[in-house]
Design a protein around this motif. Structure first.
Motif, PDB file in Angstrom:
ATOM      1  N   VAL A 231       0.834  -1.206   0.000  1.00 34.41           N
ATOM      2  CA  VAL A 231       0.000   0.000   0.000  1.00 34.41           C
ATOM      3  C   VAL A 231       0.869   1.256   0.000  1.00 34.41           C
ATOM      4  O   VAL A 231       0.538   2.261  -0.638  1.00 34.41           O
ATOM      5  CB  VAL A 231      -0.973  -0.001   1.203  1.00 34.41           C
ATOM      6  N   TRP A 232       2.017   1.194   0.674  1.00 37.07           N
ATOM      7  CA  TRP A 232       2.931   2.349   0.723  1.00 37.07           C
ATOM      8  C   TRP A 232       3.649   2.522  -0.605  1.00 37.07           C
ATOM      9  O   TRP A 232       3.925   3.656  -1.022  1.00 37.07           O
ATOM     10  CB  TRP A 232       3.916   2.176   1.866  1.00 37.07           C
ATOM     11  N   ILE A 233       3.938   1.427  -1.269  1.00 37.66           N
ATOM     12  CA  ILE A 233       4.578   1.511  -2.580  1.00 37.66           C
ATOM     13  C   ILE A 233       3.632   2.173  -3.580  1.00 37.66           C
ATOM     14  O   ILE A 233       4.040   3.040  -4.368  1.00 37.66           O
ATOM     15  CB  ILE A 233       4.987   0.107  -3.071  1.00 37.66           C
ATOM     16  N   VAL A 234       2.364   1.782  -3.538  1.00 35.18           N
ATOM     17  CA  VAL A 234       1.364   2.375  -4.436  1.00 35.18           C
ATOM     18  C   VAL A 234       1.256   3.881  -4.185  1.00 35.18           C
ATOM     19  O   VAL A 234       1.237   4.688  -5.125  1.00 35.18           O
ATOM     20  CB  VAL A 234      -0.006   1.699  -4.252  1.00 35.18           C
TER      21      VAL A 234
ATOM     22  N   LEU B 253       4.761  10.402  -6.992  1.00 37.31           N
ATOM     23  CA  LEU B 253       5.778  10.791  -7.974  1.00 37.31           C
ATOM     24  C   LEU B 253       5.181  11.584  -9.130  1.00 37.31           C
ATOM     25  O   LEU B 253       5.883  12.356  -9.788  1.00 37.31           O
ATOM     26  CB  LEU B 253       6.497   9.555  -8.517  1.00 37.31           C
ATOM     27  N   PHE B 254       3.884  11.409  -9.372  1.00 39.99           N
ATOM     28  CA  PHE B 254       3.222  12.118 -10.461  1.00 39.99           C
ATOM     29  C   PHE B 254       2.544  13.405  -9.995  1.00 39.99           C
ATOM     30  O   PHE B 254       1.898  14.082 -10.797  1.00 39.99           O
ATOM     31  CB  PHE B 254       2.174  11.195 -11.114  1.00 39.99           C
ATOM     32  N   MET B 255       2.723  13.742  -8.725  1.00 35.67           N
ATOM     33  CA  MET B 255       2.100  14.935  -8.156  1.00 35.67           C
ATOM     34  C   MET B 255       3.197  15.882  -7.675  1.00 35.67           C
ATOM     35  O   MET B 255       3.877  15.579  -6.688  1.00 35.67           O
ATOM     36  CB  MET B 255       1.182  14.538  -7.002  1.00 35.67           C
ATOM     37  N   PRO B 256       3.432  16.987  -8.375  1.00 40.99           N
ATOM     38  CA  PRO B 256       4.533  17.886  -8.008  1.00 40.99           C
ATOM     39  C   PRO B 256       4.545  18.269  -6.531  1.00 40.99           C
ATOM     40  O   PRO B 256       5.613  18.326  -5.909  1.00 40.99           O
ATOM     41  CB  PRO B 256       4.289  19.116  -8.892  1.00 40.99           C
ATOM     42  N   LYS B 257       3.383  18.501  -5.964  1.00 38.34           N
ATOM     43  CA  LYS B 257       3.298  18.922  -4.569  1.00 38.34           C
ATOM     44  C   LYS B 257       3.782  17.831  -3.616  1.00 38.34           C
ATOM     45  O   LYS B 257       4.298  18.128  -2.534  1.00 38.34           O
ATOM     46  CB  LYS B 257       1.852  19.308  -4.241  1.00 38.34           C
TER      47      LYS B 257
ATOM     48  N   PHE C 265       5.711   2.729   9.355  1.00 39.14           N
ATOM     49  CA  PHE C 265       6.166   3.949  10.009  1.00 39.14           C
ATOM     50  C   PHE C 265       7.222   4.665   9.173  1.00 39.14           C
ATOM     51  O   PHE C 265       7.302   5.903   9.191  1.00 39.14           O
ATOM     52  CB  PHE C 265       6.691   3.641  11.407  1.00 39.14           C
ATOM     53  N   ALA C 266       8.025   3.914   8.436  1.00 44.33           N
ATOM     54  CA  ALA C 266       8.992   4.553   7.538  1.00 44.33           C
ATOM     55  C   ALA C 266       8.271   5.393   6.497  1.00 44.33           C
ATOM     56  O   ALA C 266       8.635   6.548   6.234  1.00 44.33           O
ATOM     57  CB  ALA C 266       9.858   3.486   6.868  1.00 44.33           C
ATOM     58  N   ALA C 267       7.229   4.832   5.902  1.00 40.63           N
ATOM     59  CA  ALA C 267       6.481   5.550   4.876  1.00 40.63           C
ATOM     60  C   ALA C 267       5.715   6.729   5.451  1.00 40.63           C
ATOM     61  O   ALA C 267       5.726   7.835   4.890  1.00 40.63           O
ATOM     62  CB  ALA C 267       5.515   4.588   4.180  1.00 40.63           C
ATOM     63  N   ALA C 268       5.040   6.515   6.583  1.00 36.48           N
ATOM     64  CA  ALA C 268       4.241   7.589   7.176  1.00 36.48           C
ATOM     65  C   ALA C 268       5.108   8.760   7.601  1.00 36.48           C
ATOM     66  O   ALA C 268       4.771   9.926   7.356  1.00 36.48           O
ATOM     67  CB  ALA C 268       3.447   7.043   8.368  1.00 36.48           C
ATOM     68  N   PHE C 269       6.234   8.476   8.231  1.00 33.72           N
ATOM     69  CA  PHE C 269       7.106   9.571   8.684  1.00 33.72           C
ATOM     70  C   PHE C 269       7.821  10.234   7.523  1.00 33.72           C
ATOM     71  O   PHE C 269       8.180  11.415   7.610  1.00 33.72           O
ATOM     72  CB  PHE C 269       8.096   9.072   9.734  1.00 33.72           C
TER      73      PHE C 269
END
Length: 221
Positions: A42-45, A51-55, A129-133
């Motif tokens: 889910v974090w990879i998705v 990556l496609f959203m500049p912000k 937690f790696a992805a969230a942080f």
């Protein structure tokens, strides 16, 4: 490492969950939540979408590097160095699993399949937690706060389902934060500027050419 120093805490935490948290509703929900953290998919998705959203692109790159660090350090090194057996394979904890039916192999039949890897630290929790942080460090609060809540739920699901010791989850969360911090400083200095220049800006230009024309046609109609 001698994990026996954590045994009393882990055993008591499991008992508390069994006595005060277990219920039919969570029995149905927790296996679904834990699947979200399986392989960090889910974090990879989310990282790819960012990556496609500049912000959110910098947050996405940070997430990707944090997950790579987690895969190498957590699952590739730490689990094998500490080699902690899963709680259902640890004899002093067998009384806690007496409430489950026993399979033909003598192992308890839990609500999810029994993982075969070592237990410490929790990979589901570390990646979450790696992805969230990684998102929070980039100050994307609207996405980061829900991501942190999901990470906490995924971590707790590993205890609810009794496939990880509570200390696996606690240390997994701490390690996940560390992976995010390392990734943030690495990508901020070395990776993101050339990535955005050579890839990110090209993606933005291609999207603008495609959707910009569509918007003009819509206005003309």
């Amino acid at each position: 490492m001698d994990f026996s120093v954590f045994s009393n805490f882990d055993f008591s935490a499991f008992q508390w969950i069994q006595e005060h948290v277990w219920c039919a509703f969570l029995d149905a929900v927790m296996p679904i939540i834990t699947v979200l953290g399986e392989g960090g998919w889910v974090w990879i998705v989310i990282a790819v979408l960012f990556l496609f959203m500049p912000k959110y692109r910098k947050a996405g790159v940070t997430m990707a590097f944090a997950l790579i660090l987690m895969l190498i350090l957590n699952d590739g090194i730490l689990k094998n160095v500490f080699a902690r057996p899963r709680p259902f394979n640890f004899e002093p904890f067998e009384a806690l699993y007496a409430v489950f039916p026993q399979g033909a192999d003598g192992k308890p039949e839990l609500l999810v399949g029994l993982p075969s890897s070592f237990s410490f630290p929790s990979g589901h929790t570390s990646s979450s937690f790696a992805a969230a942080f990684a998102i929070l460090l980039n100050k994307k609060w609207k996405a980061g706060v829900p991501a942190l809540l999901l990470a906490a739920l995924i971590g707790f699901s590993r205890n609810y389902l009794m496939v990880h010791y509570p200390t696996d989850v606690l240390f997994g969360a701490l390690m996940g934060v560390l992976y995010a911090v390392l990734a943030y400083f690495l990508i901020a200095r070395f990776v993101y500027p050339p990535f955005d220049k050579h890839i990110g800006q090209k993606v933005d230009a291609a999207r603008e050419r495609r959707f910009g024309k569509k918007q003009k046609a819509d206005k003309a109609a």
